[in-house]
Design a protein around this motif. Structure first.
Motif, PDB file in Angstrom:
ATOM      1  N   TYR A   1      11.199  -0.645  -0.796  1.00 16.37           N
ATOM      2  CA  TYR A   1      12.095  -1.453  -1.602  1.00 16.37           C
ATOM      3  C   TYR A   1      12.947  -0.750  -2.545  1.00 16.37           C
ATOM      4  O   TYR A   1      13.917  -1.090  -2.642  1.00 16.37           O
ATOM      5  CB  TYR A   1      11.243  -2.795  -2.130  1.00 16.37           C
ATOM      6  CG  TYR A   1      12.162  -3.838  -2.665  1.00 16.37           C
ATOM      7  CD1 TYR A   1      13.021  -4.607  -1.803  1.00 16.37           C
ATOM      8  CD2 TYR A   1      12.234  -4.010  -3.986  1.00 16.37           C
ATOM      9  CE1 TYR A   1      13.716  -5.744  -2.343  1.00 16.37           C
ATOM     10  CE2 TYR A   1      13.151  -5.082  -4.722  1.00 16.37           C
ATOM     11  CZ  TYR A   1      13.850  -5.733  -3.745  1.00 16.37           C
ATOM     12  OH  TYR A   1      14.373  -6.662  -4.479  1.00 16.37           O
TER      13      TYR A   1
ATOM     14  N   LYS B   1      12.443  -8.369  -1.153  1.00  9.53           N
ATOM     15  CA  LYS B   1      10.938  -7.582  -0.959  1.00  9.53           C
ATOM     16  C   LYS B   1      10.188  -8.283   0.058  1.00  9.53           C
ATOM     17  O   LYS B   1       9.587  -7.631   0.856  1.00  9.53           O
ATOM     18  CB  LYS B   1      10.641  -7.335  -2.249  1.00  9.53           C
ATOM     19  CG  LYS B   1       9.321  -6.473  -2.259  1.00  9.53           C
ATOM     20  CD  LYS B   1       8.772  -6.182  -3.510  1.00  9.53           C
ATOM     21  CE  LYS B   1       7.521  -5.527  -3.429  1.00  9.53           C
ATOM     22  NZ  LYS B   1       6.874  -5.343  -4.895  1.00  9.53           N
TER      23      LYS B   1
ATOM     24  N   GLU C   1       8.134  -6.582   3.046  1.00 10.90           N
ATOM     25  CA  GLU C   1       6.720  -6.671   3.419  1.00 10.90           C
ATOM     26  C   GLU C   1       6.443  -7.219   4.731  1.00 10.90           C
ATOM     27  O   GLU C   1       5.511  -6.561   5.501  1.00 10.90           O
ATOM     28  CB  GLU C   1       6.069  -7.518   2.300  1.00 10.90           C
ATOM     29  CG  GLU C   1       6.018  -7.033   0.836  1.00 10.90           C
ATOM     30  CD  GLU C   1       6.063  -8.252  -0.128  1.00 10.90           C
ATOM     31  OE1 GLU C   1       5.877  -7.879  -1.345  1.00 10.90           O
ATOM     32  OE2 GLU C   1       5.729  -9.479   0.045  1.00 10.90           O
TER      33      GLU C   1
ATOM     34  N   ASP D   1       6.332  -1.659  -1.627  1.00 19.43           N
ATOM     35  CA  ASP D   1       7.124  -1.150  -2.809  1.00 19.43           C
ATOM     36  C   ASP D   1       8.160   0.029  -2.862  1.00 19.43           C
ATOM     37  O   ASP D   1       9.208   0.095  -3.302  1.00 19.43           O
ATOM     38  CB  ASP D   1       6.120  -0.937  -3.908  1.00 19.43           C
ATOM     39  CG  ASP D   1       5.330  -2.329  -4.304  1.00 19.43           C
ATOM     40  OD1 ASP D   1       5.938  -3.497  -4.037  1.00 19.43           O
ATOM     41  OD2 ASP D   1       4.302  -2.287  -5.092  1.00 19.43           O
TER      42      ASP D   1
END
Length: 197
Positions: free
Chosen positions: A39, A162, A166, A36
């Motif tokens: 991103y 995203k 990850e 997160d």
């Protein structure tokens, strides 16, 4: 943050060409938090190709070559149900060679189905063995393969979503910290679950 966590942070910053301030880094607890944070700091580029679809097609094609019926292979298919009966290790290596991408290593329970999942001493559970890789779905295998091959499959300068972030984060953690990719989940705490100090 311990030394391993700091080393991991530097590795991720270097790979993505970003800086994560100390105050933000202190708030990173899970693998998902890492993704997160990254991103939010990068620019994404729209991409027409779906990475998971590309890898799925490669795996499906290899499984057809190994004798499976194409229509029986879906992302939800269980890996063990698609591997030919026989030497699981040899078939896994053959599949990996056909796909031409690095696969996660099998665990003892993949090779010997008679091994109990829990290790006990005097009837007391000491620890639980790693779940067999082949008992997961093709979809999970795709995630692991993308993470293990992120340098080959994802252009870090052209991140499109995203999910790619990850997969890169999981791949870096696996590579730099020596943790099996099948033991890394987005929900896992970097320190508590993965043991990175």
């Amino acid at each position: 943050m311990g030394l391993d966590s700091v080393e991991l942070l530097f590795e991720i910053e270097e790979n993505f060409g970003i800086q994560i301030p100390d105050l933000e880094a202190e708030k990173i607890y899970t693998v998902g938090d890492f993704a997160d944070t990254i991103y939010k700091k990068i620019k994404t580029v729209p991409n027409q190709k779906c990475l998971t679809q590309v890898v799925f097609y490669r795996i499906r094609q290899a499984m057809v070559i190994m004798g499976n019926v194409r229509d029986n292979i879906s992302p939800d298919s269980k890996i063990s149900e698609l591997l030919p009966i026989g030497n699981v290790q040899a078939e896994w290596e053959r599949l990996q060679k056909e796909v031409q991408l690095k696969f996660p290593e099998l665990v003892k329970m993949d090779i010997d189905k008679t091994i109990e999942q829990e290790v006990k001493l005097f009837g007391i559970k000491i620890y639980k063995r790693t779940e067999p890789v082949t008992e997961h779905s093709i979809k999970k295998l795709i995630d692991w393969v993308i993470s293990l091959n992120f340098k080959q499959l994802i252009d870090i300068e052209q991140i499109s979503n995203k999910y790619e972030v990850e997969r890169i984060v999981a791949g870096i953690i696996s590579e730099k910290m020596g943790i099996r990719i099948n033991k890394i989940e987005l929900r896992h705490s970097i320190t508590d679950d993965l043991g990175v100090d």
